[in-house]
Design an enzyme around this catalytic site. Structure first.
Site, PDB file in Angstrom:
ATOM      1  N   SER A 188       0.723  -1.107  -0.160  1.00  0.00           N
ATOM      2  CA  SER A 188       0.115   0.011   0.001  1.00  0.00           C
ATOM      3  C   SER A 188       0.736   1.249  -0.044  1.00  0.00           C
ATOM      4  CB  SER A 188      -1.055  -0.077   1.278  1.00  0.00           C
ATOM      5  OG  SER A 188      -0.100  -0.011   2.385  1.00  0.00           O
TER       6      SER A 188
ATOM      7  N   ASP B  26      10.161   0.679  -2.734  1.00  0.00           N
ATOM      8  CA  ASP B  26       9.247  -0.473  -2.188  1.00  0.00           C
ATOM      9  C   ASP B  26       9.067  -0.306  -0.798  1.00  0.00           C
ATOM     10  OD1 ASP B  26       9.468  -3.892  -3.075  1.00  0.00           O
ATOM     11  OD2 ASP B  26       8.099  -3.018  -2.127  1.00  0.00           O
TER      12      ASP B  26
ATOM     13  N   ALA C 127       8.093  -2.135   3.292  1.00  0.00           N
ATOM     14  CA  ALA C 127       8.615  -3.177   3.909  1.00  0.00           C
ATOM     15  C   ALA C 127       7.822  -3.441   5.170  1.00  0.00           C
ATOM     16  CB  ALA C 127      10.041  -2.939   4.461  1.00  0.00           C
TER      17      ALA C 127
ATOM     18  N   LYS D  99      10.374  -8.479   4.312  1.00  0.00           N
ATOM     19  CA  LYS D  99       9.414  -8.051   3.384  1.00  0.00           C
ATOM     20  C   LYS D  99       8.533  -9.375   3.048  1.00  0.00           C
ATOM     21  CE  LYS D  99      10.613  -5.776  -0.177  1.00  0.00           C
ATOM     22  NZ  LYS D  99       9.220  -4.836  -0.128  1.00  0.00           N
TER      23      LYS D  99
ATOM     24  N   GLY E 160       4.799  -9.274   3.135  1.00  0.00           N
ATOM     25  CA  GLY E 160       3.565  -9.006   3.695  1.00  0.00           C
ATOM     26  C   GLY E 160       2.419  -9.270   2.670  1.00  0.00           C
TER      27      GLY E 160
ATOM     28  N   GLU F 117      10.241  -8.902  -5.705  1.00  0.00           N
ATOM     29  CA  GLU F 117      10.893  -7.636  -5.101  1.00  0.00           C
ATOM     30  C   GLU F 117      12.298  -7.831  -4.819  1.00  0.00           C
ATOM     31  OE1 GLU F 117       8.352  -7.558  -1.771  1.00  0.00           O
ATOM     32  OE2 GLU F 117       6.995  -6.186  -2.692  1.00  0.00           O
TER      33      GLU F 117
ATOM     34  N   LYS G 111       7.246   0.536  11.474  1.00  0.00           N
ATOM     35  CA  LYS G 111       7.908  -0.896  10.870  1.00  0.00           C
ATOM     36  C   LYS G 111       9.286  -0.797  11.248  1.00  0.00           C
ATOM     37  CE  LYS G 111       4.232  -1.524   7.772  1.00  0.00           C
ATOM     38  NZ  LYS G 111       4.739  -1.424   6.304  1.00  0.00           N
TER      39      LYS G 111
END
Ligand code: DER
Length: 229
Positions: A30, A85, A87, A98, A100, A107, A125
């Site tokens: 997201s 990207d 995480a 990574k 999820g 990736e 995070k």
């Protein structure tokens, strides 16, 4: 929603670093989705030109098309300038968990190829030790799930097969494989664990990313306003 605002702001801040005439790795999840949207905005406004994207999942491919970012495949290019990207966990050495979104295999290919890999996260995070808040995703070929689960348990993990939410049965990855999520108290030596798990017969890739991230952009809310640190 402050978390959504943080994701938007950090996605925007990362997209702002994309230069014209560059090849961009388009992450999944997201937060990366906002970066993709804002890269599309910048292209539409003519702020940047001649940018092509390398998607890391069906999700990022669909979003790139939605926001009119031209796409290339890895056989058509010889480098990636920057990858953006998300995480699930970031430790003080910029090691990541990574996966999820079950996209960690593509990736890791794209993010590790990039000259500069920018991670976009909200402050939730950040962890001291990988594995302390998030299960470790491991992509496995379907016929090997049982022996791999036994091996992961021997490594001190508690493995579970990732089940779909709006799909009956287990989650299937973009490669047609399954995902095992593994609970560790915490991962003492991420570099060793990453190699050890990938060496298990039947494992395609796991979600530990050691020595791949270059820049960590963190969305924080300070005095009610989003800040990027
Ligand atoms: O699947 C992934 O690796 C994603 O990047 C994920 O880990 C982060 O997703 P989020 O930005 O939606 O939290």
């Amino acid at each position: 929603d402050p978390v959504k605002t943080m994701k938007q702001e950090v996605g925007r801040a990362a997209a702002a670093r994309v230069k014209s005439d560059s090849i961009v790795g388009l992450g999944s999840g997201s937060t990366a989705a906002y970066a993709i949207e804002y890269i599309g905005d910048r292209l539409a406004k003519g702020e940047i030109k001649n940018v092509v994207g390398v998607p890391t999942s069906f999700q990022s491919e669909v979003l790139a098309k939605q926001f009119n970012i031209p796409l290339v495949t890895l056989d058509a290019i010889d480098h990636i300038d920057v990858a953006i990207d998300g995480a699930d966990e970031v430790d003080p050495d910029k090691n990541l968990i990574k996966g999820g979104g079950a996209a960690h295999t593509r990736e890791k290919v794209v993010d590790s190829l990039a000259k500069e890999f920018i991670v976009v996260v909200d402050e939730g995070k950040l962890v001291d030790k990988l594995g302390s808040t998030f299960l470790l995703p491991v992509e496995v070929i379907p016929m090997a799930v049982a022996p791999v689960m036994r091996s992961l348990a021997k490594l001190g993990g508690k493995p579970e097969l990732r089940m779909g939410v709006k799909k009956a049965g287990p989650v299937v990855t973009d490669q047609g494989n399954l995902v095992i999520d593994v609970k560790f108290d915490h991962i003492k030596n991420p570099a060793e664990m990453e190699k050890e798990i990938n060496n298990l017969p039947g494992v395609l890739e796991n979600g530990i990313f050691v020595g791949v991230a270059d820049i960590i952009m963190v969305g924080k809310i300070v005095d009610g306003k989003p800040e990027i640190v």
